[in-house]
Structure formats: C-alpha cells, structure tokens
Design a protein around this motif. Structure first.
Motif, mmCIF file in Angstrom:
data_model
loop_
_atom_site.group_PDB
_atom_site.id
_atom_site.type_symbol
_atom_site.label_atom_id
_atom_site.label_comp_id
_atom_site.label_asym_id
_atom_site.label_seq_id
_atom_site.Cartn_x
_atom_site.Cartn_y
_atom_site.Cartn_z
ATOM 1 N N PHE A 95 0.795 -1.227 0.000
ATOM 2 C CA PHE A 95 0.000 0.000 0.000
ATOM 3 C C PHE A 95 0.827 1.276 0.000
ATOM 4 N N THR A 121 -0.052 7.041 7.863
ATOM 5 C CA THR A 121 -0.627 6.883 6.530
ATOM 6 C C THR A 121 0.268 5.990 5.682
ATOM 7 N N TYR A 129 -4.408 4.912 2.514
ATOM 8 C CA TYR A 129 -4.870 4.162 3.664
ATOM 9 C C TYR A 129 -4.204 4.669 4.945
ATOM 10 N N THR A 130 -4.893 4.447 6.055
ATOM 11 C CA THR A 130 -4.359 4.783 7.376
ATOM 12 C C THR A 130 -4.236 3.503 8.194
ATOM 13 N N LEU A 193 -6.283 -1.506 9.146
ATOM 14 C CA LEU A 193 -6.038 -0.700 7.946
ATOM 15 C C LEU A 193 -7.372 -0.225 7.395
ATOM 16 N N GLN A 194 -7.520 1.104 7.273
ATOM 17 C CA GLN A 194 -8.768 1.681 6.796
ATOM 18 C C GLN A 194 -8.473 2.747 5.739
ATOM 19 N N PRO A 195 -9.386 2.925 4.772
ATOM 20 C CA PRO A 195 -9.190 4.010 3.799
ATOM 21 C C PRO A 195 -9.160 5.366 4.503
ATOM 22 N N THR A 196 -8.196 6.189 4.134
ATOM 23 C CA THR A 196 -8.113 7.522 4.743
ATOM 24 C C THR A 196 -9.265 8.397 4.291
ATOM 25 N N ASP A 198 -12.571 8.394 1.171
ATOM 26 C CA ASP A 198 -13.206 7.773 0.011
ATOM 27 C C ASP A 198 -13.937 8.814 -0.839
ATOM 28 N N VAL A 209 -13.694 2.298 -3.351
ATOM 29 C CA VAL A 209 -12.645 1.644 -2.563
ATOM 30 C C VAL A 209 -12.559 0.189 -2.997
#
Length: 234
Positions: A95, A121, A129-130, A193-196, A198, A209
């Motif tokens: 990522f 990040t 992603y964060t 891990l999550q999308p920073t 969208d 996503v």
C-alpha cells in the motif's frame, strides 16, 4: 494472560441434624473437669479449603509474577512509540511507504494500565490508507477474560476469525475489517487498515474503494504485528 475459571461450589441443602452426644464419665479426683472445646467442623473445613485454594492459586500463578510482585509483563516496554518502531514492511510493500501521522497520538500512563494509540498513513494511490495501532499493557489485572468476552460476543463489537501462530490468542477481522488483535500475556495490541478518504475533493466525486483480499491482509498484518511485538520488547 488467560487464567483458569474459578470453581464455584456450595449446595443449597441444610446440614443433617446430629444426634445428641452421650454425657462424658466423671473425671478422676484432682483432674480438671472442664472439657476441651470442640472445633466446629465447618470452621476447619473452611480453613482447609482456603489453604488449599491459596496453595493452588500460588502454584498456578507463581510463574506469572514479576520480581516486584506484580504480573510478569513479558518484557514489554512503555518508552517506545508503536507507530515509530512499527516498520509495517508487509503493508508498505502493498500500500505504499509509511507517511506522517494524520492524528495526534493518545498516551495514557496509569499505574494499572498503560495505553498508546496512534496512526500512520500509507501513501498508496488512488486510495490512501491509514494504519491504526493500539497498544495496551495491563500492569495489575489479567486482560484475558475481558479480551475473550469482547471477541466471543457480537454485542460487544468484537468477533472475527480466531487464528494461531502469533501471541497467546489472536483474531483477524470482525467488527473492524482488515484488522488484527492479539493478546500476548499482559499486552493487547491491534492493527487495522482503513481508507483515509473515500471522496475525491478535486472531482467532487466519491472514490470506489477496492475490496482487499482477506488472505493477503491477514498475512501482512501477522507479519507486521510480529515485528511490532518484538520491537516493543527490545
């Protein structure tokens, strides 16, 4: 650390009525006629049970105690920033490299509990992603029962798939997708891990996503969590 459940006993039945004792024969002349006081059976039984419980508990937990009398912390330290010592090489390869932290870290240093949560990040495109990291070190109590209660009861927002090969108990996924939570002695650690974001502010359109491969995510998270646990103990 997960301890054995307590044994709960005690029936609800009354004690049987004892028959009257015969009168003792008269004592010889010159001898003290006061009979010795009999110990109540339930007192010595209770005392024996307490002693047995103490011996059992002492033997069971002796190896868990530290030199200061508290729980053995397994070498986990509190002077390391988890987000700095976490290399996250597996996730970074997939990522993008680690970047700056989007949020201020939260640190709590209490005699009974140490907590540190932070995030970094990963500069992937088009979706950034964060990586969220939390580290709890329980200095007094056993975190095992609460850990299992949360993970095994959907109402407590835990859940997930129990996996082996890392820590004492570990769960992948659950309420938070793409996450790994590990119980290792007195420490509880998690990575997610999550999308920073969208939403694309340039086009004013939502960003689709992509769905991540669970098997690959589990591999990355286990690899990176294992490295973090080693770094926090060194």
């Amino acid at each position: 650390m997960i301890s054995e459940p307590e044994l709960v006993g005690g029936g609800g039945f009354p004690d049987p009525v004892a028959p009257p004792l015969p009168h003792p024969p008269p004592a010889p002349a010159g001898q003290d006629t006061a009979a010795p006081r009999a110990r109540r059976p339930w007192l010595w039984a209770l005392g024996g049970a307490v002693v047995a419980s103490a011996v059992w508990a002492g033997g069971l937990y002796a190896y868990e105690r530290g030199q200061d009398g508290g729980p053995d912390l397994g070498g986990y330290r509190t002077d390391r920033d988890p987000c700095q010592v976490a290399k996250a090489e597996g996730l970074a390869a997939a990522f993008g490299p680690k970047g700056v932290s989007p949020d201020e870290p939260l640190k709590v240093d209490h005699p009974a509990l140490f907590q540190w949560s932070c995030s970094v990040t990963l500069a992937s495109k088009p979706i950034m992603y964060t990586l969220h990291i939390s580290y709890d070190l329980h200095r007094v109590t056993d975190p095992g029962p609460e850990f299992l209660a949360v993970r095994e009861d959907p109402q407590l927002l835990g859940g997930g798939e129990r996996i082996s090969g890392i820590g004492e108990v570990a769960y992948f996924g659950g309420y938070e997708e793409n996450s790994l939570t590990v119980l290792d002695g007195q420490a509880v650690l998690s990575m997610s891990l999550q999308p920073t974001d969208d939403f694309d502010e340039d086009t004013n359109q939502p960003i689709e996503v992509p769905e991540l491969d669970p098997a690959a995510m589990q591999t990355y998270l286990v690899e990176d969590m294992r490295q973090l646990m080693t770094a926090l103990r060194s």
